[in-house]
Design an enzyme around this catalytic site. Sequence first.
Site, PDB file in Angstrom:
ATOM      1  N   GLU A  81       0.836  -1.193   0.000  1.00 49.58           N
ATOM      2  CA  GLU A  81       0.000   0.000   0.000  1.00 49.58           C
ATOM      3  C   GLU A  81       0.874   1.247   0.000  1.00 49.58           C
ATOM      4  OE1 GLU A  81      -3.892   1.435   2.564  1.00 49.58           O
ATOM      5  OE2 GLU A  81      -2.196   0.581   3.656  1.00 49.58           O
ATOM      6  N   LYS A 153     -10.087   0.387  -2.227  1.00 46.65           N
ATOM      7  CA  LYS A 153     -10.166  -0.052  -0.828  1.00 46.65           C
ATOM      8  C   LYS A 153     -11.530   0.277  -0.217  1.00 46.65           C
ATOM      9  CE  LYS A 153      -7.535   0.471   3.510  1.00 46.65           C
ATOM     10  NZ  LYS A 153      -6.430   1.253   4.135  1.00 46.65           N
ATOM     11  N   CYS A 198      -4.786  -3.728   3.133  1.00 50.52           N
ATOM     12  CA  CYS A 198      -4.464  -3.334   4.505  1.00 50.52           C
ATOM     13  C   CYS A 198      -5.604  -3.544   5.499  1.00 50.52           C
ATOM     14  CB  CYS A 198      -3.981  -1.879   4.515  1.00 50.52           C
ATOM     15  SG  CYS A 198      -3.021  -1.440   5.997  1.00 50.52           S
TER      16      CYS A 198
END
Length: 319
Positions: A81, A153, A198
Amino acid sequence: MRGAVRRLTRVAALHRALTRSTALQHAARRASMAAAAGKALPRVAVGQLNSTGDHAANLAQAEKLCAAAAAAGANLLCLPEAFSFIGASPQETISQAEALDGPRLEQYRTLARRHGLWLSLGGFHEAGAPGNRVHNTHVVVDAAGATVAEYRKIHLFDVDVPGGATLLESKSTTPGKAEAVVVDARDQLGFTFGLTTCYDVRFPELYVALARRGCDAILVPSAFTVPTGEAHWHLLLRARAVESQSYILAAAQSGAHNEKRRSYGHALAVDPWGVVVADAGDAAPSLVTVDLDLEKVRSIREKMPIQAHRRRDVVELLL
């Protein structure tokens, strides 16, 4: 004799056509390495960076990992990321963002072509999100530099970290729509993989959805804080591997990015039984490689068919 000459001429022409493509040269070399070693397992490199606000320095780190991954015989390199930029404020993040077809991402497409690698670019600040913000977009490009998949995301890190700073990703970032993005690369790489990023790792339902869609591996590019990494990084990734019965490949950021932010490191590869098979520690830039044993994935799922045992009425309790 003339027939033999014509055959040789055709072979020579074919050889010249193949060698004109750098990506094909690299792929052929790695295939030869695998054959020589008697291996047919897909090999993936999982990278670790220490990205900062310096785009050129971040690109140089990525270039080193591309070269190392290709030399190790990998066909896919996973980058973490925020691989191209980590700033000190939401304003910095927003001001430097670009479109996915912009010049910055083109530099990484060039790396893919140069080294004959697929790249998982695990969190690019994509300009143009609603509210004058960005999307945190996980982009996969093939060895020709073409986009294969995009995942924006879903879960944003708005957390007062115990023993650390308060981080509000939503100040700069708009969440993507709920979707399970699967890359079917069986013909090119030999396996199928799903995309997450993440903080998603704390929400197991996404990983179950990807497993139910047949993913052999799930990518989790991350920039974990040190306090949360020390407490939960290995635990969460191993849990997601056990639940999904997939390989979990988690590229990571490591070390100090600026005066405000530091990441935990420990880029990991976890097998579908929950065993950590590779850990990069805290060095950056660095990488680890893993050979994906798809027979192990199949066998574990066959002997413990948890997806078949999953009860929809229990899942509905979440709603």
